[in-house]
Design an enzyme around this catalytic site. Structure first.
Site, PDB file in Angstrom:
ATOM      1  N   GLU A 293       0.807  -1.230   0.000  1.00 48.56           N
ATOM      2  CA  GLU A 293       0.000   0.000   0.000  1.00 48.56           C
ATOM      3  C   GLU A 293       0.838   1.277   0.000  1.00 48.56           C
ATOM      4  O   GLU A 293       0.584   2.195   0.775  1.00 48.56           O
ATOM      5  CB  GLU A 293      -0.971  -0.022   1.182  1.00 48.56           C
ATOM      6  CG  GLU A 293      -1.906  -1.222   1.157  1.00 48.56           C
ATOM      7  CD  GLU A 293      -2.798  -1.334   2.388  1.00 48.56           C
ATOM      8  OE1 GLU A 293      -2.699  -0.475   3.288  1.00 48.56           O
ATOM      9  OE2 GLU A 293      -3.578  -2.296   2.463  1.00 48.56           O
TER      10      GLU A 293
ATOM     11  N   GLU B 130      -6.144 -10.847  -0.834  1.00 51.15           N
ATOM     12  CA  GLU B 130      -6.968 -10.574   0.354  1.00 51.15           C
ATOM     13  C   GLU B 130      -8.450 -10.559  -0.015  1.00 51.15           C
ATOM     14  O   GLU B 130      -9.204  -9.689   0.409  1.00 51.15           O
ATOM     15  CB  GLU B 130      -6.556  -9.236   0.994  1.00 51.15           C
ATOM     16  CG  GLU B 130      -5.071  -9.149   1.305  1.00 51.15           C
ATOM     17  CD  GLU B 130      -4.652  -7.850   1.998  1.00 51.15           C
ATOM     18  OE1 GLU B 130      -5.528  -7.175   2.596  1.00 51.15           O
ATOM     19  OE2 GLU B 130      -3.457  -7.509   1.951  1.00 51.15           O
TER      20      GLU B 130
END
EC number: 3.2.1.8
Length: 332
Positions: A134, A241
């Site tokens: 991220e 995820e």
């Protein structure tokens, strides 16, 4: 546990690994179930920086060891998550002895020691690492997320981290991992970042598409375009995820005790379509991991609405297959 229910991972044996995010409590209560349906596991939190390295000269590997030992004993692959992230990193990493800001040299030395120790501990036991997580900003006018890593090390912290991880375990696949990865603007930022890393010679072997989606979006076209764009870099793709929330992100309702019939039907259709798409790109996608095992536990029970139950997976709260399970089983 019913023996008539086919193994989810076995049904995709010719396509890609099927994984689940786990924590140590699950291994004790649901270990047999996990071993039947998943051939890859990711530590949901227990390999993150603050979990394994809370103080500069202290490592706490008990939970991570338990997950790796569980997997290795059963022939299950392990994805390592994560080495460099702006969250769940202890403050000491960025401070000098007097509490001031750490120098670039000090931080690089600490980062190398962390990666050498953590990646080295599980060398040849973890098949893939999310090296950087991220690092891209969601706002359209910015590219890199403003983090202490970026401010104190500069943009080359990503190259440094990938090189360090590769040195620590030359056989591990190394991934850049991010969310909102199907949004066209962010997709291009991720593409350009990874292309730049590759141009600089960084050992980036893949892109992790987190897949925190819902039953309404993103569109199948957006998912397909993202897969094709990232695959054009000639790197592996992992869905890292995956969960399909039954709520839109902006939906704040808290009154449901179970999904509505409409939610359940939308989720079934979405899972069927998404796994059909994944299978279509199985030469690029080599692992698909759910961010949980079954509906009895999901981080979405506390995000974005704290304490609201969600039902994002293909197994229900009793570990029984939902209709969405039967929609995706046997697609190989």
């Amino acid at each position: 546990m019913s023996t008539e229910i086919p193994s989810l991972s076995a049904s995709y044996a010719n396509s890609f690994k099927i994984g689940a995010a786990v924590h140590t409590r699950m291994l004790q209560t649901e270990g047999e179930f996990i071993a039947k349906h998943y051939n890859s596991v990711t530590a949901e939190n227990q390999m993150k920086f603050e979990e394994v390295h809370p103080r500069e000269h202290e490592y706490t590997f008990e939970a991570a060891d338990e997950i790796v030992d569980f997997a290795v004993a059963r022939g299950i692959g392990v994805r390592g998550h994560t080495l460099v992230w702006h969250n769940q990193t202890p403050a000491w990493m960025f401070e000098d002895a007097s509490g001031g800001t750490a120098s670039r040299e000090m931080m690089l030395s600490r980062l190398k020691q962390h990666i050498d120790t953590v990646v080295g501990r599980y060398k040849d036991q973890i098949y893939a690492w999310d090296v950087v997580n991220e690092a891209i900003e969601d706002k359209t006018d910015l590219i890199m997320r403003d983090t202490k890593w970026l401010r104190l090390l500069g943009e080359d912290y990503l190259v440094q981290a990938f090189n360090m991880a590769h040195e620590a375990d030359p056989n591990a696949l190394l991934f850049y991992n991010d969310y909102n990865e199907t949004d066209p603007v962010k997709r291009e930022k991720i593409y350009n970042l990874v292309r730049s890393l590759l141009d600089q010679g960084a050992p980036v072997h893949g892109i992790g598409m987190q897949g925190h989606w819902n039953i309404h979006g993103p569109s199948m076209d957006e998912i397909r375009q993202a897969i094709e764009r990232y695959a054009s870099l000639d790197v592996q793709l992992h869905v890292t995820e995956l969960d399909l929330s039954v709520f839109r992100h902006e939906d704040q309702r808290t009154d449901l005790t179970e999904p509505t019939a409409e939610m359940a039907e939308l989720q079934q259709k979405r899972y069927e379509d998404i796994f059909g798409l994944f299978r279509e790109y199985r030469s690029n996608i080599t692992s698909v991991t759910f961010w949980g095992v079954a509906d009895n536990y999901t981080w979405l029970d506390n995000f974005p609405v704290r304490g609201r139950k969600n039902w994002p997976f293909v197994f229900d709260t009793e570990l029984q297959p939902k209709d969405s399970f039967w929609r995706i089983i046997g697609q190989d």
